[in-house]
Write an enzyme that holds these catalytic residues in place. Structure first.
Site, PDB file in Angstrom:
ATOM      1  N   THR A 272     128.045-124.310  13.697  1.00  0.00           N
ATOM      2  CA  THR A 272     128.980-124.245  12.570  1.00  0.00           C
ATOM      3  C   THR A 272     129.164-125.615  11.923  1.00  0.00           C
ATOM      4  OG1 THR A 272     130.131-122.376  13.566  1.00  0.00           O
ATOM      5  CG2 THR A 272     131.333-123.617  11.893  1.00  0.00           C
TER       6      THR A 272
ATOM      7  N   GLU B 154     128.246-128.665   2.249  1.00  0.00           N
ATOM      8  CA  GLU B 154     128.653-129.863   1.514  1.00  0.00           C
ATOM      9  C   GLU B 154     127.486-130.440   0.722  1.00  0.00           C
ATOM     10  OE1 GLU B 154     131.740-132.727   2.896  1.00  0.00           O
ATOM     11  OE2 GLU B 154     130.959-132.094   4.857  1.00  0.00           O
TER      12      GLU B 154
ATOM     13  N   HIS C 146     132.263-118.774   9.013  1.00  0.00           N
ATOM     14  CA  HIS C 146     130.896-118.624   9.514  1.00  0.00           C
ATOM     15  C   HIS C 146     130.774-117.167   9.944  1.00  0.00           C
ATOM     16  CE1 HIS C 146     127.501-120.750  11.962  1.00  0.00           C
ATOM     17  NE2 HIS C 146     127.062-119.705  11.281  1.00  0.00           N
TER      18      HIS C 146
END
Length: 145
Positions: free
Chosen positions: A42, A50, A77
């Site tokens: 994750t 990002e 996630h």
């Protein structure tokens, strides 16, 4: 940053998940992590989300004199991804407020949607940022001495 960086701009980015991005590989120095499933970690996925947003901003930035730093992440996630699959990230700028840019981002692997969420970045002047960081380090080193 360009004044044309506005809400509604959409972007896509693709990234093939390397072996080093799996939980056992990324956290190889933590014994219990070596026994965990060999899937995209994750924390690494957050980094890829990002970077997709950075990629989406690049045409509107005076790189490298302007850069951006992540200031907020809120991702779910949703599904595991094994190494070797390709992430297909789609994003949209939903707000620009001064130097702050907010994104809605989703990702799919080769089989299904694996992530959705919101991300914020702040545009910075790297020279100014690095000067502040150097001052913080110097101040901290003096306090420890």
């Amino acid at each position: 940053m360009s004044p044309t960086l506005q809400p509604g701009i959409r972007f896509e980015w693709h990234y093939t998940v390397p072996e080093r991005a799996t939980v056992p590989q990324l956290y190889h120095d933590t014994a219990f992590c070596r026994d965990m499933p060999d899937v995209l970690a994750t924390g690494y996925m957050v980094g890829m989300m990002e970077l997709a947003c950075v990629h989406g901003m690049m045409p509107y930035m005076d790189w490298p004199r302007e850069q951006s730093l992540g200031t907020m992440v809120s991702f779910q996630h949703l599904a595991p991804t094994p190494p070797g699959m390709t992430l297909h990230v789609k994003g949209e700028i939903i707000e620009v407020d001064g130097r702050r840019v907010r994104f809605r981002v989703e990702a799919w692997d080769d089989a299904e949607r694996i992530c959705e969420g919101i991300h914020e970045r702040c545009v910075i002047d790297p020279a100014r940022f690095n000067a502040k960081l150097a001052h913080k380090i110097e101040k901290t080193e003096k306090a420890v001495s």
